[in-house]
Motif scaffolding. Structure first.
Motif, PDB file in Angstrom:
ATOM      1  N   SER A 106      -7.877   4.435 -10.587  1.00  0.00           N
ATOM      2  CA  SER A 106      -7.927   3.071 -10.064  1.00  0.00           C
ATOM      3  C   SER A 106      -7.044   2.930  -8.830  1.00  0.00           C
ATOM      4  CB  SER A 106      -7.483   2.077 -11.143  1.00  0.00           C
ATOM      5  OG  SER A 106      -8.358   2.102 -12.245  1.00  0.00           O
ATOM      6  N   GLU A 109      -8.522   4.439  -5.747  1.00  0.00           N
ATOM      7  CA  GLU A 109      -9.486   3.569  -5.077  1.00  0.00           C
ATOM      8  C   GLU A 109      -8.790   2.581  -4.152  1.00  0.00           C
ATOM      9  OE1 GLU A 109     -12.855   1.670  -3.767  1.00  0.00           O
ATOM     10  OE2 GLU A 109     -12.597   3.624  -4.745  1.00  0.00           O
ATOM     11  N   ARG A 113      -9.029   2.298   0.092  1.00  0.00           N
ATOM     12  CA  ARG A 113      -9.237   1.082   0.873  1.00  0.00           C
ATOM     13  C   ARG A 113      -8.171   0.937   1.954  1.00  0.00           C
ATOM     14  NH1 ARG A 113      -8.937  -2.959  -3.820  1.00  0.00           N
ATOM     15  NH2 ARG A 113      -8.441  -4.376  -2.104  1.00  0.00           N
ATOM     16  N   VAL A 169      -5.326  -7.264  -3.337  1.00  0.00           N
ATOM     17  CA  VAL A 169      -6.106  -7.979  -4.355  1.00  0.00           C
ATOM     18  C   VAL A 169      -6.903  -6.940  -5.135  1.00  0.00           C
ATOM     19  CG1 VAL A 169      -7.904  -9.692  -4.795  1.00  0.00           C
ATOM     20  CG2 VAL A 169      -6.248 -10.054  -2.947  1.00  0.00           C
ATOM     21  N   MET A 170      -6.628  -6.827  -6.437  1.00  0.00           N
ATOM     22  CA  MET A 170      -7.247  -5.805  -7.283  1.00  0.00           C
ATOM     23  C   MET A 170      -7.923  -6.453  -8.484  1.00  0.00           C
ATOM     24  SD  MET A 170      -4.063  -3.092  -7.126  1.00  0.00           S
ATOM     25  CE  MET A 170      -2.835  -4.399  -6.977  1.00  0.00           C
ATOM     26  N   ASP A 171      -8.930  -5.769  -9.006  1.00  0.00           N
ATOM     27  CA  ASP A 171      -9.625  -6.279 -10.195  1.00  0.00           C
ATOM     28  C   ASP A 171      -8.648  -6.469 -11.349  1.00  0.00           C
ATOM     29  OD1 ASP A 171     -11.988  -6.232  -8.805  1.00  0.00           O
ATOM     30  OD2 ASP A 171     -12.575  -4.245  -9.503  1.00  0.00           O
ATOM     31  N   ILE A 172      -7.750  -5.501 -11.518  1.00  0.00           N
ATOM     32  CA  ILE A 172      -6.695  -5.603 -12.530  1.00  0.00           C
ATOM     33  C   ILE A 172      -5.368  -5.759 -11.789  1.00  0.00           C
ATOM     34  CG2 ILE A 172      -5.538  -4.478 -14.455  1.00  0.00           C
ATOM     35  CD1 ILE A 172      -8.088  -2.928 -14.980  1.00  0.00           C
ATOM     36  N   PRO A 173      -4.788  -6.966 -11.773  1.00  0.00           N
ATOM     37  CA  PRO A 173      -3.536  -7.178 -11.037  1.00  0.00           C
ATOM     38  C   PRO A 173      -2.425  -6.261 -11.554  1.00  0.00           C
ATOM     39  CG  PRO A 173      -4.524  -9.273 -11.670  1.00  0.00           C
ATOM     40  CD  PRO A 173      -5.278  -8.197 -12.406  1.00  0.00           C
ATOM     41  N   LYS A 215      -4.958 -15.415  -3.889  1.00  0.00           N
ATOM     42  CA  LYS A 215      -5.562 -14.519  -4.876  1.00  0.00           C
ATOM     43  C   LYS A 215      -4.527 -13.601  -5.529  1.00  0.00           C
ATOM     44  CE  LYS A 215     -10.091 -14.399  -2.603  1.00  0.00           C
ATOM     45  NZ  LYS A 215     -11.118 -13.533  -1.960  1.00  0.00           N
ATOM     46  N   LYS A 254      -0.653   0.022 -14.074  1.00  0.00           N
ATOM     47  CA  LYS A 254      -0.892  -1.103 -14.978  1.00  0.00           C
ATOM     48  C   LYS A 254       0.049  -1.031 -16.170  1.00  0.00           C
ATOM     49  CE  LYS A 254      -4.491  -0.862 -17.573  1.00  0.00           C
ATOM     50  NZ  LYS A 254      -5.895  -0.812 -18.021  1.00  0.00           N
TER      51      LYS A 254
END
Length: 262
Positions: A106, A109, A113, A169-173, A215, A254
């Protein structure tokens, strides 16, 4: 007539006792089998030799298994509960490794970016990324954001700071630490008493702009200043000092907390 009857009774009595011997041997062998089956789950070379010796004693001398010392020394033996605990620990360790691998993918990725942004804007000499077990580190040269001796983000660089916030800004902060660093040249202005104070305010001011992005969750962000005390290059050269003057964004894996980071 009475003699024949007496002989017959003696013979019946003798037959009635003989069956005990093979029955006892059978029980002995069954007990030996159960012990072998119990021990076979963790037999090592030493235990196997001891079990083999036990069998030799049983078959050669006729010694009962109950008279022979245990082939598994009590001191070195492990209970069933211990094996179960070991299996559970192995499973937990395996799950932890899978989670770490997934988290690394993750963060990779996110790194991709950021690297695409760096390449698109030709910022290779100003921004850099690195991924480790500690997390994803984005390093920004301080001269990209600040004038010499100043902690205010330059107006021409505010746009870049906001674009970097979009990349966070990530899908899972995840928790993020923004830290400021300087070289070892003493600060020479009246606004800041030390490089440490300058580094702290640079981190704080940069973080303020980043958190204008609604966000992002401010609770996941923290700012730190390290002054000149965590150099990544030699302060003896101008090139090395330029590398040491930087702002770093550390994106933690995470579940990690900013409170656990130095």
């Amino acid at each position: 007539m009475s003699r024949k009857k007496k002989k017959k009774d003696d013979h019946d009595e003798h037959l009635g006792e003989d069956w005990l011997l093979p029955y006892a041997d059978l029980l002995t062998l069954l007990l030996a089998l159960f012990i072998v089956l119990f021990a076979s789950s963790s037999v090592d070379a030493q235990k196997f030799q001891e079990i083999s010796s036990a069998f030799n004693q049983v078959f050669s001398s006729g010694t009962g298994i109950m008279d022979f010392p245990s082939p598994m020394p009590q001191k070195n033996s492990q209970s069933l509960d211990e094996y179960q605990d070991k299996g559970e620990n192995d499973n937990k360790e395996g799950d932890k490794n899978k989670q770490q691998q997934s988290e690394q993918q993750s963060l990779s990725e996110v790194q991709r970016r950021v690297n695409n942004y760096i390449e698109k804007n030709h910022l290779e000499n100003k921004l850099a990324t690195s991924l480790s077990g500690e997390g994803l580190l984005v390093s920004i040269r301080s001269n990209v954001l600040f004038a010499s001796g100043s902690a205010e983000v330059r107006k021409q660089d505010i746009k870049m700071a906001k674009e970097i916030s979009d990349l966070l800004v990530m899908d899972i902060p995840r928790s993020v630490i923004i830290s400021g660093h300087t070289d070892n040249i003493p600060i020479s202005n009246s606004k800041y008493d030390s490089n440490w104070e300058l580094s702290v305010m640079r981190a704080v001011n940069f973080m303020k702009i980043v958190l204008e992005n609604d966000k992002l969750d401010p609770q996941l962000f923290s700012a730190k200043g390290f002054g000149e005390f965590q150099p990544i290059a030699s302060n003896k050269t101008a090139k090395g000092r330029a590398k040491n003057r930087r702002v770093e964004i550390l994106i933690l894996p995470k579940g990690a907390s900013t409170n656990t980071q130095q």
